[in-house]
Write a protein that holds these residues in place. Structure first.
Motif, mmCIF file in Angstrom:
data_model
loop_
_atom_site.group_PDB
_atom_site.id
_atom_site.type_symbol
_atom_site.label_atom_id
_atom_site.label_comp_id
_atom_site.label_asym_id
_atom_site.label_seq_id
_atom_site.Cartn_x
_atom_site.Cartn_y
_atom_site.Cartn_z
ATOM 1 N N SER A 61 0.837 -1.195 0.000
ATOM 2 C CA SER A 61 0.000 0.000 0.000
ATOM 3 C C SER A 61 0.873 1.246 0.000
ATOM 4 N N PHE A 62 0.354 2.297 -0.585
ATOM 5 C CA PHE A 62 1.057 3.585 -0.612
ATOM 6 C C PHE A 62 0.077 4.699 -0.897
ATOM 7 N N GLU A 63 0.439 5.896 -0.461
ATOM 8 C CA GLU A 63 -0.364 7.077 -0.742
ATOM 9 C C GLU A 63 -0.039 7.556 -2.157
ATOM 10 N N ALA A 64 -1.031 7.552 -3.000
ATOM 11 C CA ALA A 64 -0.858 7.953 -4.391
ATOM 12 C C ALA A 64 -1.257 9.416 -4.576
ATOM 13 N N SER A 65 -0.550 10.087 -5.439
ATOM 14 C CA SER A 65 -0.920 11.453 -5.816
ATOM 15 C C SER A 65 -1.953 11.390 -6.932
ATOM 16 N N ALA A 66 -2.758 12.408 -7.038
ATOM 17 C CA ALA A 66 -3.805 12.448 -8.063
ATOM 18 C C ALA A 66 -3.202 12.426 -9.465
ATOM 19 N N ASN A 67 -3.795 11.625 -10.324
ATOM 20 C CA ASN A 67 -3.485 11.564 -11.750
ATOM 21 C C ASN A 67 -2.064 11.124 -12.084
ATOM 22 N N LYS A 68 -1.386 10.488 -11.162
ATOM 23 C CA LYS A 68 -0.083 9.882 -11.448
ATOM 24 C C LYS A 68 -0.328 8.419 -11.797
ATOM 25 N N VAL A 69 0.553 7.840 -12.591
ATOM 26 C CA VAL A 69 0.450 6.432 -12.960
ATOM 27 C C VAL A 69 1.611 5.694 -12.308
ATOM 28 N N TYR A 70 1.292 4.631 -11.587
ATOM 29 C CA TYR A 70 2.279 3.857 -10.846
ATOM 30 C C TYR A 70 2.343 2.435 -11.382
ATOM 31 N N GLN A 71 3.459 1.792 -11.079
ATOM 32 C CA GLN A 71 3.637 0.391 -11.415
ATOM 33 C C GLN A 71 4.319 -0.274 -10.224
ATOM 34 N N VAL A 72 3.793 -1.410 -9.774
ATOM 35 C CA VAL A 72 4.409 -2.156 -8.684
ATOM 36 C C VAL A 72 5.176 -3.315 -9.301
ATOM 37 N N GLU A 73 6.426 -3.469 -8.885
ATOM 38 C CA GLU A 73 7.304 -4.496 -9.425
ATOM 39 C C GLU A 73 7.902 -5.320 -8.283
ATOM 40 N N PHE A 74 8.399 -6.516 -8.622
ATOM 41 C CA PHE A 74 9.030 -7.356 -7.615
ATOM 42 C C PHE A 74 10.199 -8.119 -8.214
ATOM 43 N N ARG A 75 11.032 -8.642 -7.324
ATOM 44 C CA ARG A 75 12.086 -9.586 -7.700
ATOM 45 C C ARG A 75 12.446 -10.406 -6.479
ATOM 46 N N GLY A 76 13.003 -11.583 -6.707
ATOM 47 C CA GLY A 76 13.282 -12.509 -5.624
ATOM 48 C C GLY A 76 14.547 -12.222 -4.850
ATOM 49 N N ASP A 77 15.487 -11.514 -5.467
ATOM 50 C CA ASP A 77 16.711 -11.168 -4.745
ATOM 51 C C ASP A 77 17.325 -9.912 -5.347
ATOM 52 N N LEU A 78 18.222 -9.328 -4.600
ATOM 53 C CA LEU A 78 18.895 -8.105 -5.064
ATOM 54 C C LEU A 78 20.361 -8.352 -5.395
ATOM 55 N N SER A 79 20.817 -9.598 -5.234
ATOM 56 C CA SER A 79 22.238 -9.883 -5.413
ATOM 57 C C SER A 79 22.614 -10.223 -6.846
ATOM 58 N N THR A 80 21.639 -10.484 -7.695
ATOM 59 C CA THR A 80 21.938 -10.790 -9.094
ATOM 60 C C THR A 80 21.404 -9.672 -9.980
ATOM 61 N N PRO A 89 0.621 -3.112 -13.427
ATOM 62 C CA PRO A 89 0.895 -1.888 -14.178
ATOM 63 C C PRO A 89 -0.271 -0.908 -14.085
ATOM 64 N N ASN A 90 -0.019 0.316 -14.454
ATOM 65 C CA ASN A 90 -1.058 1.328 -14.673
ATOM 66 C C ASN A 90 -2.013 1.555 -13.506
ATOM 67 N N LEU A 91 -1.474 1.669 -12.304
ATOM 68 C CA LEU A 91 -2.289 2.026 -11.140
ATOM 69 C C LEU A 91 -2.435 3.532 -11.099
ATOM 70 N N THR A 92 -3.645 4.025 -10.919
ATOM 71 C CA THR A 92 -3.861 5.466 -10.877
ATOM 72 C C THR A 92 -5.099 5.795 -10.043
ATOM 73 N N ARG A 93 -5.152 7.023 -9.594
ATOM 74 C CA ARG A 93 -6.326 7.557 -8.876
ATOM 75 C C ARG A 93 -6.610 8.959 -9.422
ATOM 76 N N SER A 94 -7.853 9.322 -9.497
ATOM 77 C CA SER A 94 -8.196 10.678 -9.950
ATOM 78 C C SER A 94 -8.029 11.686 -8.812
ATOM 79 N N THR A 95 -8.052 11.194 -7.568
ATOM 80 C CA THR A 95 -7.788 12.040 -6.402
ATOM 81 C C THR A 95 -6.697 11.368 -5.577
ATOM 82 N N ALA A 96 -5.988 12.145 -4.800
ATOM 83 C CA ALA A 96 -4.945 11.578 -3.959
ATOM 84 C C ALA A 96 -5.550 10.647 -2.921
#
Length: 120
Positions: A61-80, A89-96
């Motif tokens: 979860s996160f506080e989104a700003s109005a009319n911004k487009v977000y994408q949530v990504e993942f990976r199993g490790d940071l060492s490679t 993809p394409n998460l958005t809100r018309s209001t914050a």
């Protein structure tokens, strides 16, 4: 950063030197705050994800700003050098406000890292 943003946030439109500064001490630079739609003079206004396990799923979860487009990504490790995988993809809100997603697709991973990207 556009001059209008710099004027509105008491930055110097004649200098790029304030772009990498973190005026409010929240860990985000002024230019990162511009792209995220957050306020560079308010430490409570920052793009930061909360993550918690709910049964076999993970809730992001996160506080989104109005009319911004977000994408949530993942990976199993940071060492490679593996790429981040798009979870949502394409998460958005018309209001914050709060955006929440549930992830059960990565339940079989022993470790998982998430990030939220501002796409536009």
């Amino acid at each position: 950063m556009p001059d209008a943003f710099e004027f509105a946030n008491h930055l110097n439109p004649d200098s790029a030197a304030d772009a990498p500064e973190d005026n409010d001490g929240d860990g985000a630079t002024n230019v990162q705050e511009y792209f995220a739609g957050t306020h560079p003079g308010n430490s409570a206004s920052v793009l930061r994800a909360g993550i918690r396990r709910v049964g076999a799923s993970v809730e992001i979860s996160f506080e989104a700003s109005a009319n911004k487009v977000y994408q949530v990504e993942f990976r199993g490790d940071l060492s490679t050098a593996t790429d981040w995988t798009v979870l949502v993809p394409n998460l958005t809100r018309s209001t914050a406000g709060l955006l929440q997603i549930s992830d059960s697709a990565t339940a079989n991973l022993t470790c998982c890292f998430y990030r939220v990207r501002v796409m536009r």
